[in-house]
Write an enzyme that holds these catalytic residues in place. Structure first.
Site, short mmCIF file in Angstrom:
data_model
loop_
_atom_site.label_atom_id
_atom_site.label_comp_id
_atom_site.label_asym_id
_atom_site.label_seq_id
_atom_site.Cartn_x
_atom_site.Cartn_y
_atom_site.Cartn_z
CG ASP A 176 -0.25 -0.47 2.78
OD1 ASP A 176 1.03 -0.39 2.49
OD2 ASP A 176 -1.01 -0.75 3.38
CD GLU A 231 -8.65 0.63 7.72
OE1 GLU A 231 -8.49 -0.34 8.67
OE2 GLU A 231 -8.07 1.82 8.08
#
Ligand code: PGA
Length: 245
Positions: free
Chosen positions: A67, A142
């Site tokens: 990421d 998430e």
């Protein structure tokens, strides 16, 4: 999931570095999936130490990072581009053009996600190193992220921004968005090495190791369905699980 219990962060770092180095020696052209954050820093230090002392070479290795924040340039000390050079790439013989990190500093984020996902698929990750968030996130996926997700733009959870604020002057400086490999992209890796250290992760690890079925509200739970996962966890991280040596 195979669990390796170690005493502390140092031992976790040594064990995971050894694990990775052995894989690299067995397959000099392997593709490694890399993670950032506090957890893998010690692992990278031991990899560097081994490279300097024993000469393990990374010349033919390729890497993909999970990421990157949106809005930080590669030169920003808080970007994961900067982090990776600082903690690993600048200290081993891995050619920089073999390293891949999503570019969070582009105008067309969606196009960048498509480009990155295609690269990941083309290379196929042999061993993905992962940390876990206290909320169960893997990469920046998430809670609530689809298990089918590929590389995508995410809005960071407030708890993640708070957890990462320690690296920034203030919470207001923590980016609100990131590009992350998706859960499906991570699960496509042939093998996964999950590193877990410290009390702050113990509830997350307990939930991961519990009998609960995989659920998108706890992203790491999907790892239960991957055929080759090794978890290296220290005593503090394992304390809520009741797992003893
Ligand atoms: P940390 O982050 O290693 O900095 O604790 C792990 C994660 O959030 O995935």
């Amino acid at each position: 999931m195979n669990i390796v219990r170690v005493d502390n962060y140092e031992e976790m770092s040594k064990a995971s570095a050894r694990y990775i180095i052995d894989k690299v020696k067995a397959n000099r052209k392997m593709t490694l999936g890399l993670a950032t954050g506090s957890t893998p820093k010690g692992t990278y230090q031991y990899i560097i130490e081994d490279h300097k002392q024993k000469g393990t070479s990374y010349q033919q290795i390729s890497t993909f990072n999970l990421d990157e924040y949106i809005g930080l340039s590669a030169k920003d000390p808080n970007s994961y581009h900067f982090y990776m050079k600082d903690v690993l790439f600048n200290h081993i013989d891995l050619p920089l053009n073999h390293t891949h990190i999503p570019n969070g500093d582009v105008l067309d984020k969606e196009e960048e996600c498509v480009r990155y996902e295609a690269k990941v698929k083309e290379s196929s990750i042999d061993l993905q190193i992962l940390g876990i968030g206290a909320n169960g996130h893997i990469g920046f996926n998430e809670p609530g992220t689809s298990f089918q997700s590929e590389t995508h733009v995410v809005a960071l959870a407030e708890s993640t921004r708070e957890a990462n604020a320690r690296f920034f002057p203030s919470i207001d400086d923590v980016p609100t968005h990131a590009i992350t490999m998706g859960i499906a992209s991570i699960m496509a890796s042939k093998e996964i090495l999950l590193l877990v250290s410290g009390e702050a992760k113990s509830e997350a690890l307990e939930r991961l190791l519990s009998d609960q079925l995989p659920s998108e509200d706890f992203p790491a739970s999907i790892l239960k369905t991957h055929p080759r996962v090794t978890i290296i966890a220290d005593n503090e991280a394992l304390m809520a699980t009741g797992i003893t040596r």
